[in-house]
Design a protein around this motif. Structure first.
Motif, PDB file in Angstrom:
ATOM      1  N   THR A 157     -21.180  -5.973  16.271  1.00  0.00           N
ATOM      2  CA  THR A 157     -20.007  -4.992  16.656  1.00  0.00           C
ATOM      3  C   THR A 157     -18.740  -5.616  16.051  1.00  0.00           C
ATOM      4  OG1 THR A 157     -19.233  -6.424  18.658  1.00  0.00           O
ATOM      5  CG2 THR A 157     -20.775  -4.665  19.150  1.00  0.00           C
ATOM      6  N   LYS A 158     -18.569  -6.775  15.320  1.00  0.00           N
ATOM      7  CA  LYS A 158     -17.635  -7.309  14.630  1.00  0.00           C
ATOM      8  C   LYS A 158     -17.900  -7.137  12.847  1.00  0.00           C
ATOM      9  CE  LYS A 158     -16.557 -10.825  18.224  1.00  0.00           C
ATOM     10  NZ  LYS A 158     -16.118 -12.191  18.418  1.00  0.00           N
ATOM     11  N   LEU A 159     -18.768  -6.357  12.883  1.00  0.00           N
ATOM     12  CA  LEU A 159     -19.026  -6.001  11.500  1.00  0.00           C
ATOM     13  C   LEU A 159     -17.807  -4.779  11.139  1.00  0.00           C
ATOM     14  CD1 LEU A 159     -22.624  -5.505  11.074  1.00  0.00           C
ATOM     15  CD2 LEU A 159     -21.251  -7.449   9.869  1.00  0.00           C
ATOM     16  N   CYS A 160     -17.317  -4.847   9.658  1.00  0.00           N
ATOM     17  CA  CYS A 160     -16.225  -4.032   9.612  1.00  0.00           C
ATOM     18  C   CYS A 160     -16.031  -4.052   7.805  1.00  0.00           C
ATOM     19  CB  CYS A 160     -14.989  -4.475  10.116  1.00  0.00           C
ATOM     20  SG  CYS A 160     -14.364  -6.346   9.767  1.00  0.00           S
ATOM     21  N   GLU A 161     -15.035  -3.291   7.561  1.00  0.00           N
ATOM     22  CA  GLU A 161     -14.665  -3.339   6.214  1.00  0.00           C
ATOM     23  C   GLU A 161     -13.512  -4.292   5.907  1.00  0.00           C
ATOM     24  OE1 GLU A 161     -16.079   0.616   3.651  1.00  0.00           O
ATOM     25  OE2 GLU A 161     -14.162   0.677   4.913  1.00  0.00           O
ATOM     26  N   ALA A 162     -13.596  -4.912   4.595  1.00  0.00           N
ATOM     27  CA  ALA A 162     -12.195  -5.743   4.310  1.00  0.00           C
ATOM     28  C   ALA A 162     -12.214  -5.645   3.113  1.00  0.00           C
ATOM     29  CB  ALA A 162     -12.729  -7.307   4.769  1.00  0.00           C
ATOM     30  N   TYR A 163     -10.829  -5.786   2.629  1.00  0.00           N
ATOM     31  CA  TYR A 163     -10.435  -5.622   1.309  1.00  0.00           C
ATOM     32  C   TYR A 163     -10.743  -7.001   0.428  1.00  0.00           C
ATOM     33  CZ  TYR A 163      -7.693  -2.578  -1.904  1.00  0.00           C
ATOM     34  OH  TYR A 163      -7.350  -1.648  -2.924  1.00  0.00           O
ATOM     35  N   PHE A 164     -11.907  -7.040  -0.306  1.00  0.00           N
ATOM     36  CA  PHE A 164     -12.397  -8.157  -0.973  1.00  0.00           C
ATOM     37  C   PHE A 164     -11.670  -8.435  -2.107  1.00  0.00           C
ATOM     38  CE2 PHE A 164     -15.807 -10.402  -3.406  1.00  0.00           C
ATOM     39  CZ  PHE A 164     -15.610 -11.667  -2.884  1.00  0.00           C
ATOM     40  N   ARG A 165     -11.432  -7.552  -3.071  1.00  0.00           N
ATOM     41  CA  ARG A 165     -10.541  -7.688  -4.381  1.00  0.00           C
ATOM     42  C   ARG A 165      -9.905  -6.385  -4.598  1.00  0.00           C
ATOM     43  NH1 ARG A 165     -11.892 -12.048  -3.225  1.00  0.00           N
ATOM     44  NH2 ARG A 165     -13.151 -13.578  -4.534  1.00  0.00           N
ATOM     45  N   PRO A 166      -9.303  -6.672  -5.731  1.00  0.00           N
ATOM     46  CA  PRO A 166      -8.227  -5.144  -6.023  1.00  0.00           C
ATOM     47  C   PRO A 166      -9.352  -4.132  -5.994  1.00  0.00           C
ATOM     48  CG  PRO A 166      -7.338  -6.730  -6.958  1.00  0.00           C
ATOM     49  CD  PRO A 166      -8.773  -7.323  -6.317  1.00  0.00           C
ATOM     50  N   TYR A 192     -10.467  -5.720  14.050  1.00  0.00           N
ATOM     51  CA  TYR A 192     -10.917  -5.278  12.970  1.00  0.00           C
ATOM     52  C   TYR A 192     -10.150  -4.002  12.584  1.00  0.00           C
ATOM     53  CZ  TYR A 192     -14.772  -2.314  14.413  1.00  0.00           C
ATOM     54  OH  TYR A 192     -15.502  -1.489  14.876  1.00  0.00           O
ATOM     55  N   ASP A 193     -10.253  -3.261  13.618  1.00  0.00           N
ATOM     56  CA  ASP A 193      -9.614  -1.567  13.490  1.00  0.00           C
ATOM     57  C   ASP A 193      -8.053  -1.579  13.928  1.00  0.00           C
ATOM     58  OD1 ASP A 193     -10.199  -2.226  16.054  1.00  0.00           O
ATOM     59  OD2 ASP A 193     -11.363  -0.177  16.466  1.00  0.00           O
ATOM     60  N   SER A 194      -7.481  -2.889  13.957  1.00  0.00           N
ATOM     61  CA  SER A 194      -5.905  -2.421  14.424  1.00  0.00           C
ATOM     62  C   SER A 194      -5.238  -2.129  13.274  1.00  0.00           C
ATOM     63  CB  SER A 194      -5.550  -4.336  14.568  1.00  0.00           C
ATOM     64  OG  SER A 194      -6.130  -4.781  15.676  1.00  0.00           O
ATOM     65  N   LYS A 195      -4.085  -1.342  13.772  1.00  0.00           N
ATOM     66  CA  LYS A 195      -3.300  -0.462  12.789  1.00  0.00           C
ATOM     67  C   LYS A 195      -2.368  -1.244  12.215  1.00  0.00           C
ATOM     68  CE  LYS A 195      -5.797   3.294  13.468  1.00  0.00           C
ATOM     69  NZ  LYS A 195      -6.821   3.556  12.695  1.00  0.00           N
ATOM     70  N   ASN A 196      -2.492  -1.558  11.243  1.00  0.00           N
ATOM     71  CA  ASN A 196      -1.101  -2.418  10.422  1.00  0.00           C
ATOM     72  C   ASN A 196      -1.344  -2.020   8.894  1.00  0.00           C
ATOM     73  OD1 ASN A 196       0.938  -4.032  10.175  1.00  0.00           O
ATOM     74  ND2 ASN A 196      -0.063  -5.758  11.277  1.00  0.00           N
ATOM     75  N   LEU A 197      -0.284  -2.359   8.358  1.00  0.00           N
ATOM     76  CA  LEU A 197       0.059  -2.452   6.792  1.00  0.00           C
ATOM     77  C   LEU A 197       0.558  -3.723   6.137  1.00  0.00           C
ATOM     78  CD1 LEU A 197       1.468   1.150   6.007  1.00  0.00           C
ATOM     79  CD2 LEU A 197      -0.845   0.536   5.528  1.00  0.00           C
ATOM     80  N   VAL A 198      -0.300  -4.256   5.300  1.00  0.00           N
ATOM     81  CA  VAL A 198       0.251  -5.559   4.848  1.00  0.00           C
ATOM     82  C   VAL A 198       0.496  -5.560   3.264  1.00  0.00           C
ATOM     83  CG1 VAL A 198      -0.561  -6.923   6.623  1.00  0.00           C
ATOM     84  CG2 VAL A 198      -2.031  -6.533   4.601  1.00  0.00           C
ATOM     85  N   ILE A 199       1.564  -5.945   2.727  1.00  0.00           N
ATOM     86  CA  ILE A 199       1.741  -6.079   1.531  1.00  0.00           C
ATOM     87  C   ILE A 199       1.328  -7.386   0.593  1.00  0.00           C
ATOM     88  CG2 ILE A 199       3.493  -6.021  -0.417  1.00  0.00           C
ATOM     89  CD1 ILE A 199       5.272  -4.159   1.247  1.00  0.00           C
ATOM     90  N   CYS A 200       0.364  -7.416   0.032  1.00  0.00           N
ATOM     91  CA  CYS A 200       0.032  -8.916  -0.520  1.00  0.00           C
ATOM     92  C   CYS A 200       0.076  -8.793  -1.905  1.00  0.00           C
ATOM     93  CB  CYS A 200      -1.851  -8.978  -0.512  1.00  0.00           C
ATOM     94  SG  CYS A 200      -2.575  -8.286   1.097  1.00  0.00           S
ATOM     95  N   ILE A 214      -1.125  -3.264  -1.469  1.00  0.00           N
ATOM     96  CA  ILE A 214      -0.904  -2.906  -0.089  1.00  0.00           C
ATOM     97  C   ILE A 214      -2.130  -2.404   0.631  1.00  0.00           C
ATOM     98  CG2 ILE A 214       0.045  -0.564  -0.339  1.00  0.00           C
ATOM     99  CD1 ILE A 214       1.848  -1.090   1.936  1.00  0.00           C
ATOM    100  N   THR A 215      -2.381  -2.797   1.595  1.00  0.00           N
ATOM    101  CA  THR A 215      -3.609  -2.458   2.157  1.00  0.00           C
ATOM    102  C   THR A 215      -3.600  -2.282   3.810  1.00  0.00           C
ATOM    103  OG1 THR A 215      -5.917  -3.201   2.901  1.00  0.00           O
ATOM    104  CG2 THR A 215      -4.098  -4.976   2.583  1.00  0.00           C
ATOM    105  N   ASN A 216      -4.527  -1.469   4.263  1.00  0.00           N
ATOM    106  CA  ASN A 216      -4.278  -1.373   5.965  1.00  0.00           C
ATOM    107  C   ASN A 216      -5.543  -1.921   6.740  1.00  0.00           C
ATOM    108  OD1 ASN A 216      -6.310   0.714   4.926  1.00  0.00           O
ATOM    109  ND2 ASN A 216      -5.650   2.441   6.002  1.00  0.00           N
ATOM    110  N   ILE A 217      -6.481  -2.726   5.947  1.00  0.00           N
ATOM    111  CA  ILE A 217      -7.647  -3.719   6.249  1.00  0.00           C
ATOM    112  C   ILE A 217      -7.469  -4.830   6.138  1.00  0.00           C
ATOM    113  CG2 ILE A 217      -9.132  -1.470   6.314  1.00  0.00           C
ATOM    114  CD1 ILE A 217     -10.328  -2.714   3.817  1.00  0.00           C
ATOM    115  N   ILE A 218      -8.347  -5.697   6.688  1.00  0.00           N
ATOM    116  CA  ILE A 218      -8.119  -7.247   6.493  1.00  0.00           C
ATOM    117  C   ILE A 218      -8.187  -7.684   4.957  1.00  0.00           C
ATOM    118  CG2 ILE A 218      -9.294  -9.327   7.282  1.00  0.00           C
ATOM    119  CD1 ILE A 218     -10.403  -7.383   9.567  1.00  0.00           C
ATOM    120  N   PRO A 219      -7.369  -8.264   4.355  1.00  0.00           N
ATOM    121  CA  PRO A 219      -7.221  -8.874   3.197  1.00  0.00           C
ATOM    122  C   PRO A 219      -7.982 -10.212   3.001  1.00  0.00           C
ATOM    123  CG  PRO A 219      -5.130  -9.202   3.933  1.00  0.00           C
ATOM    124  CD  PRO A 219      -5.939  -8.521   5.090  1.00  0.00           C
TER     125      PRO A 219
END
Length: 233
Positions: A157-166, A192-200, A214-219
């Motif tokens: 249940t902890k499987l999700c999508e993450a931002y691996f590379r650009p 993993y599905d928390s709503k947020n935006l992060v500038i990397c 910028i991404t809305n998923i785990i970087p």
């Protein structure tokens, strides 16, 4: 003999020149006394050549000195590096099904090694572990947990999508027990599905030019090169 302050003179011959090109330039001056030296005058910070611009010190800081400080006069109240797994091949995959198989096999292998180690009565597991790199990546986190007899379980249940590379998302297991360094990401993305935006942005030690995304998923830590992430929330 009286002491005097030394004076240092500098001539910038240019960048990206070969040894022969530099020698030709110096030779054409017909002598050291003809070189157009500049006397170096260090500033109050001790900078000699590449002197900093003091105006930067008057600007609003991007991040607070103390993380999550609501009283700081900064653009962001928090900052975090991206997720650092130390075992990307076991925690990331383009196929969700394949990733599940890889993680389950890794967990099974870990628990077998854990049980074998507990039977030895030793305190240090490093000498008796099976270092088969196709089965597991023994980070210090895994070794420490094994020595403490921590049982690993795979929670799909902890499987999700993450931002691996650009521009490359991958399936990922957002489970702290497997991740070497989460930094502050568990505060920025509690789930993993928390709503947020992060500038990397590019972090310290990156040799390439500055980049931002910028991404809305785990970087990931290497999303943009030692990713330093600044969140909306």
């Amino acid at each position: 003999m009286s002491e005097q302050n030394a004076e240092i003179y500098y001539y910038d011959i240019g960048d990206y020149l070969s040894r022969e090109q530099k020698l030709d330039i110096i030779t054409n001056f017909k002598g050291m006394e003809n070189l157009p030296f500049t006397r170096l005058k260090p500033n109050e910070h001790g900078d000699w050549i590449s002197q900093r611009n003091d105006k930067f010190g008057t600007w609003i800081q991007i991040e607070p000195t103390e993380k999550f400080s609501s009283k700081s006069q900064t653009w962001f109240s928090a900052q975090s590096c991206g997720i650092l797994t130390a075992k990307d091949t076991f925690l990331y995959n383009l196929s969700k099904k394949k990733l599940s198989e890889i993680i389950q096999n890794m967990v099974d292998f870990y628990n077998v090694q854990r049980e074998k180690f507990q039977k030895t009565g030793l305190k240090d597991a490093t000498a008796v572990l099976d270092y088969n790199s196709s089965k597991i990546s023994w980070s210090d986190l895994f070794i420490r947990d094994l020595q403490k007899n921590v049982v690993y379980k795979f929670d799909d249940t902890k499987l999700c999508e993450a931002y691996f590379r650009p521009f490359i998302k991958q399936n990922f297991i957002y489970d702290k027990q497997f991740i070497q360094r989460t930094y502050q990401q568990l505060s920025l993305f509690p789930k993993y599905d928390s709503k947020n935006l992060v500038i990397c942005v590019s972090g310290i030690g990156v040799t390439k030019e500055f980049s931002a995304i910028i991404t809305n998923i785990i970087p990931d830590y290497e999303l943009i090169g030692k990713s330093q992430c600044f969140p909306l929330y």
